[in-house]
Design a protein around this motif. Structure first.
Motif, PDB file in Angstrom:
ATOM      1  N   GLY A  85      62.269  22.392  40.348  1.00 36.69           N
ATOM      2  CA  GLY A  85      63.540  21.669  40.136  1.00 36.69           C
ATOM      3  C   GLY A  85      64.158  21.240  41.465  1.00 36.69           C
ATOM      4  N   ARG A  86      64.166  19.937  41.707  1.00 41.02           N
ATOM      5  CA  ARG A  86      64.698  19.468  43.002  1.00 41.02           C
ATOM      6  C   ARG A  86      66.212  19.570  43.075  1.00 41.02           C
ATOM      7  N   THR A  87      66.887  19.490  41.901  1.00 41.23           N
ATOM      8  CA  THR A  87      68.361  19.555  41.957  1.00 41.23           C
ATOM      9  C   THR A  87      68.824  20.929  42.446  1.00 41.23           C
ATOM     10  N   HIS A 117      74.638  21.390  33.876  1.00 40.57           N
ATOM     11  CA  HIS A 117      73.214  21.041  33.724  1.00 40.57           C
ATOM     12  C   HIS A 117      73.064  19.616  34.259  1.00 40.57           C
ATOM     13  N   PRO A 118      72.055  19.349  35.107  1.00 41.39           N
ATOM     14  CA  PRO A 118      71.939  17.983  35.645  1.00 41.39           C
ATOM     15  C   PRO A 118      71.485  16.976  34.584  1.00 41.39           C
ATOM     16  N   LEU A 119      70.947  17.475  33.472  1.00 39.46           N
ATOM     17  CA  LEU A 119      70.388  16.661  32.392  1.00 39.46           C
ATOM     18  C   LEU A 119      69.195  15.842  32.898  1.00 39.46           C
ATOM     19  N   PRO A 120      68.210  15.516  32.128  1.00 41.90           N
ATOM     20  CA  PRO A 120      68.129  15.750  30.697  1.00 41.90           C
ATOM     21  C   PRO A 120      67.750  17.199  30.367  1.00 41.90           C
ATOM     22  N   ARG A 121      68.173  17.641  29.182  1.00 41.99           N
ATOM     23  CA  ARG A 121      67.779  18.988  28.745  1.00 41.99           C
ATOM     24  C   ARG A 121      66.632  18.864  27.755  1.00 41.99           C
ATOM     25  N   ARG A 143      70.223   8.417  33.936  1.00 41.70           N
ATOM     26  CA  ARG A 143      71.554   8.629  34.513  1.00 41.70           C
ATOM     27  C   ARG A 143      71.644   8.189  35.956  1.00 41.70           C
ATOM     28  N   THR A 144      70.662   8.574  36.762  1.00 40.13           N
ATOM     29  CA  THR A 144      70.765   8.311  38.199  1.00 40.13           C
ATOM     30  C   THR A 144      70.751   6.815  38.488  1.00 40.13           C
ATOM     31  N   VAL A 145      69.815   6.094  37.874  1.00 33.93           N
ATOM     32  CA  VAL A 145      69.754   4.657  38.165  1.00 33.93           C
ATOM     33  C   VAL A 145      70.993   3.956  37.600  1.00 33.93           C
ATOM     34  N   ILE A 178      62.666  23.093  32.383  1.00 36.93           N
ATOM     35  CA  ILE A 178      61.386  23.382  33.020  1.00 36.93           C
ATOM     36  C   ILE A 178      60.706  22.027  33.243  1.00 36.93           C
ATOM     37  N   GLN A 179      60.307  21.744  34.480  1.00 36.84           N
ATOM     38  CA  GLN A 179      59.880  20.399  34.889  1.00 36.84           C
ATOM     39  C   GLN A 179      58.415  20.144  34.498  1.00 36.84           C
ATOM     40  N   LYS A 180      58.213  19.870  33.238  1.00 36.87           N
ATOM     41  CA  LYS A 180      56.873  19.704  32.663  1.00 36.87           C
ATOM     42  C   LYS A 180      55.953  18.826  33.520  1.00 36.87           C
TER      43      LYS A 180
HETATM   44  C1  NCD Z   1      67.233  15.547  37.403  1.00 32.11           C
HETATM   45  C2  NCD Z   1      66.101  15.000  38.254  1.00 32.11           C
HETATM   46  O1  NCD Z   1      65.713  13.851  38.105  1.00 32.11           O
HETATM   47  O2  NCD Z   1      65.656  15.766  39.083  1.00 32.11           O
HETATM   48  N1  NCD Z   1      67.879  14.569  36.634  1.00 32.11           N
HETATM   49  C3  NCD Z   1      68.887  13.847  37.175  1.00 32.11           C
HETATM   50  O3  NCD Z   1      68.733  13.150  38.148  1.00 32.11           O
HETATM   51  N2  NCD Z   1      70.093  13.975  36.613  1.00 32.11           N
HETATM   52  C4  NCD Z   1      66.890  16.745  36.619  1.00 32.11           C
HETATM   53  C5  NCD Z   1      65.662  16.746  35.771  1.00 32.11           C
HETATM   54  O4  NCD Z   1      64.952  15.748  35.648  1.00 32.11           O
HETATM   55  O5  NCD Z   1      65.414  17.790  35.167  1.00 32.11           O
END
Ligand code: NCD
Length: 324
Positions: free
Chosen positions: A180-182, A281-285, A60-62, A245-247
């Motif tokens: 989680g950085r978001t 939710h910022p996604l991905p879930r 999504r971001t790119v 949860i950021q595996k």
């Molecule tokens: C997030 C990220 O990269 O921090 N995704 C995003 O940019 N939409 C959230 C995540 O990866 O869980």
């Protein structure tokens, strides 16, 4: 904001947040018909070039940065995490930054390393003094477990768009608040508003104490609650922000195994939320929101993802100096 690097959500004042939200709204409403001071949308940043350095996977971001930039007439170049030399063979990131700074008007950077964007902005500055490369802005598109400020802009814009306001809301932030950085960036952004935030997580994934201290000093009103209380709490919330949860950020797989699947938002959980509740939710879930919830009109995460385009159009226009 011309030339300004965007490293942290702390880099914006309340007025700047509201200005970006308003501008993003104009971009979204007028779409391709947008004209600014007699210049058509597609020509707004004509002749500019932006380097998209994605040293970590991104979809999504790119996509939204690339689409936003190109819709405004920007020439983009892209390095992904597989083809780059980042971190390989002891190559100095400094040298890479120097080459890029000579050919671009801005850098959009995603990295697995905390503070990578800050480091890049510092090296761009030092290089401009040392070798005369241009002093170009660096935009943080996610640095390790630290921050993701442009996601926070999208989140605020979505709350404003859906609820018509940010002040006065009760906002729950669920899931991985440690890695989680978001959620770090969103919390800093929310400290500019009169909101009450509920940080809801497992004990092992709580918001780090130093961040809580900082948020406190920034004037954010918050409470922490265990994830087991989510069902009880959700009825009090205007907005819920779920995260995966950021595996990839856990040092030991056993820790991730313990931390995963500790909460799920399904139709049953949504029954406990109010009729005007907004689920983000910022996604991905992974498994934290079940697919059945997608058709609930209170689930706004796909609208939120779409909002990242006008938000990034607004941000690029400001930072590259086409709009004040
Ligand atoms: C997030 C990220 O990269 O921090 N995704 C995003 O940019 N939409 C959230 C995540 O990866 O869980």
């Amino acid at each position: 904001m011309k030339g300004k690097s965007i490293i942290s959500a702390r880099d914006f004042s309340r007025e700047e947040f509201l200005h970006i939200i308003e501008l993003a709204e104009r971009f979204r409403k007028t779409r391709a018909g947008y004209v600014w001071a007699g210049v058509h949308f597609s020509q707004l940043l004509k002749g500019k070039s932006v380097a998209l350095l994605f040293y970590e996977p991104s979809t999504r971001t790119v996509f939204s940065f690339k689409t936003a930039a190109e819709s405004l007439g920007v020439w983009t170049s892209y390095i992904d995490y597989k083809s780059s030399y980042y971190g390989r063979d002891g190559m100095l990131q400094w040298d890479i930054d120097a080459c890029i700074a000579f050919g671009s008007d801005a850098i959009v950077l995603r990295s697995p390393q905390d503070f990578a964007a800050e480091f890049a902005a510092c090296s761009v500055k030092s290089l401009s003094e040392l070798v005369g490369s241009p002093l170009i802005p660096v935009i943080n598109a996610g640095d390790g477990k630290n921050e993701h400020p442009t996601q926070a802009l999208t989140d605020l814009y979505t709350i404003m768009d859906e609820k018509g306001k940010i002040d006065g809301l009760n906002i729950g932030i669920f899931g991985d608040l440690l890695y989680g950085r978001t959620v770090h960036s969103l919390s800093y952004a929310l400290s500019n508003f009169d909101v009450k935030v509920y940080f809801v997580s497992d004990d092992a994934l709580r918001m780090p104490p130093e961040r809580l201290k900082e948020l406190n000093s920034l004037g954010l009103k918050y409470e922490e609650a265990p994830i087991s209380e989510l069902q009880k709490l959700i009825s009090h919330l205007d907005v819920g922000y779920a995260t995966r949860i950021q595996k990839e950020r856990f040092s030991f797989p056993e820790e991730y195994e313990k931390a995963k699947n500790r909460y799920v938002i399904d139709n049953e959980m949504m029954q406990h939320a109010g009729k005007d509740f907004l689920l983000l939710h910022p996604l991905p879930r992974v498994s934290e929101i079940t697919l059945e919830v997608d058709s609930d009109s209170r689930a706004a995460y796909f609208r939120q993802a779409a909002n990242s385009l006008p938000v990034r159009q607004a941000l690029l226009s400001l930072v590259l100096g086409a709009i004040k």
